[in-house]
Design a protein around this motif. Structure first.
Motif, PDB file in Angstrom:
ATOM      1  N   ARG A 219       0.749  -0.961   0.066  1.00  0.00           N
ATOM      2  CA  ARG A 219      -0.031  -0.023  -0.058  1.00  0.00           C
ATOM      3  C   ARG A 219       0.772   1.158   0.074  1.00  0.00           C
ATOM      4  O   ARG A 219       0.452   2.171  -0.539  1.00  0.00           O
ATOM      5  N   TYR A 220       1.907   1.312   0.673  1.00  0.00           N
ATOM      6  CA  TYR A 220       2.794   2.300   0.838  1.00  0.00           C
ATOM      7  C   TYR A 220       3.564   2.760  -0.609  1.00  0.00           C
ATOM      8  O   TYR A 220       3.547   3.828  -1.133  1.00  0.00           O
ATOM      9  N   THR A 221       3.812   1.489  -1.197  1.00  0.00           N
ATOM     10  CA  THR A 221       4.433   1.839  -2.519  1.00  0.00           C
ATOM     11  C   THR A 221       3.360   2.263  -3.694  1.00  0.00           C
ATOM     12  O   THR A 221       3.760   2.828  -4.615  1.00  0.00           O
ATOM     13  N   TYR A 222       2.159   2.082  -3.367  1.00  0.00           N
ATOM     14  CA  TYR A 222       1.085   2.319  -4.263  1.00  0.00           C
ATOM     15  C   TYR A 222       0.485   3.887  -4.111  1.00  0.00           C
ATOM     16  O   TYR A 222       0.241   4.415  -4.994  1.00  0.00           O
ATOM     17  N   ILE A 223       0.288   4.368  -2.866  1.00  0.00           N
ATOM     18  CA  ILE A 223      -0.446   5.513  -2.555  1.00  0.00           C
ATOM     19  C   ILE A 223       0.634   6.512  -1.659  1.00  0.00           C
ATOM     20  O   ILE A 223       0.429   7.476  -1.499  1.00  0.00           O
ATOM     21  N   GLY A 224       1.878   5.917  -1.107  1.00  0.00           N
ATOM     22  CA  GLY A 224       2.803   6.644  -0.560  1.00  0.00           C
ATOM     23  C   GLY A 224       2.586   6.855   1.010  1.00  0.00           C
ATOM     24  O   GLY A 224       3.219   7.732   1.439  1.00  0.00           O
ATOM     25  N   VAL A 225       1.390   6.380   1.468  1.00  0.00           N
ATOM     26  CA  VAL A 225       1.292   6.541   3.096  1.00  0.00           C
ATOM     27  C   VAL A 225       1.266   5.057   3.688  1.00  0.00           C
ATOM     28  O   VAL A 225       0.927   4.005   2.629  1.00  0.00           O
ATOM     29  N   TYR A 226       1.283   4.973   4.854  1.00  0.00           N
ATOM     30  CA  TYR A 226       1.281   3.610   5.586  1.00  0.00           C
ATOM     31  C   TYR A 226       0.770   3.722   6.933  1.00  0.00           C
ATOM     32  O   TYR A 226       0.584   5.013   7.450  1.00  0.00           O
ATOM     33  N   GLU A 227       0.486   2.725   7.423  1.00  0.00           N
ATOM     34  CA  GLU A 227       0.189   2.690   9.029  1.00  0.00           C
ATOM     35  C   GLU A 227       1.210   2.038   9.884  1.00  0.00           C
ATOM     36  O   GLU A 227       2.151   1.161   9.163  1.00  0.00           O
TER      37      GLU A 227
END
Length: 261
Positions: A219-227
């Protein structure tokens, strides 16, 4: 001594790898198209019903949040199934002992099965992304790392699939692991919603759920944010990658599920 080398017989290794890829490509409607359609249906149902749902990440729509989760889930399930069912089929056909006579090293045998599963997982994950792009666009924040993340995730679960195929002796047991263990962990691993929004103890499951850091990294590589803590998740992914591969090679070398006592 030569059999301990990684590439003792490159031609034999490539032949086994091609066989594993050809095996699932022959039934691509079942192995590729079916999971792809399932993921598109997930997008249609959850995305359609919850597209106005607010995500706890500023500036990110629910559809954009959902896509990397679906691609990761598709990669996980497909990568696991490929080597697992391949080994179980050979046990069912009573041809599993033939693996002992292949003139390639145990690492090559293990790697061929795992890479076959990795390719299938990456293929399903990539096709899921391409299919969902019609709804949310083709933009990826870090394209190279997105596909690396999918590849690593596929490799990890192909290793788990190989381990499961070697240790288990029936389709029923394998389906139990898939349906009762892996699929639920995937659902509560951050595919459809933020883990931090789960109530009570369910939100704590992320600390013992190996799927959560993999979904979060993709998800981070896709939208640049993470939990959560990205560095810890990278460390966990690296440990899973190395540890599970070495475990699969060890089990293969010991002959569990292959050699006749």
């Amino acid at each position: 001594m030569g059999k301990n080398l990684i590439f003792y017989n490159k031609i034999g290794f490539v032949t086994l790898l091609k066989r594993e890829i050809h095996r699932f490509m022959k039934v691509s409607v079942q192995t590729i198209l079916a999971p792809l359609l399932s993921n598109i249906l997930y997008l249609g149902i959850f995305g359609g019903m919850l597209q106005t749902r607010e995500v706890g990440i500023e500036g990110i729509s629910y559809l954009h949040f959902l896509v990397p989760g679906l691609t990761t889930m598709g990669a996980i399930l497909s990568a696991f199934q490929n080597p697992a069912f391949s080994i179980i089929v050979q046990k069912f056909q009573n041809t599993i002992q033939d693996l002992n006579s292949y003139p390639i090293s145990d690492i090559e045998k293990s790697l061929a099965f795992i890479l076959g599963g990795t390719f299938r997982g990456l293929l399903v994950g990539t096709l899921t992304y391409l299919a969902t792009a019609f709804f949310v666009g083709y933009t990826i924040e870090y394209p190279l790392f997105f596909f690396i993340s999918l590849s690593v995730t596929s490799f990890i679960f192909a290793s788990i699939g190989l381990i499961s195929g070697l240790l288990l002796d029936s389709f029923e047991k394998l389906n139990f692991v898939l349906a009762i263990v892996i699929t639920p962990l995937t659902y509560i691993g951050g595919v459809f919603f933020e883990i931090t929004k789960l109530p009570g103890i369910l939100s704590k499951i992320r600390y013992i759920n190996p799927i959560y850091p993999l979904v979060n990294l993709t998800r981070y590589t896709y939208i640049g944010v993470y939990e959560g803590n990205l560095l810890l998740q990278l460390l966990a992914g690296s440990i899973f990658l190395i540890g599970l591969f070495l475990t699969a090679v060890y089990i293969f070398k010991k002959g569990y599920g292959i050699k006749i006592d």
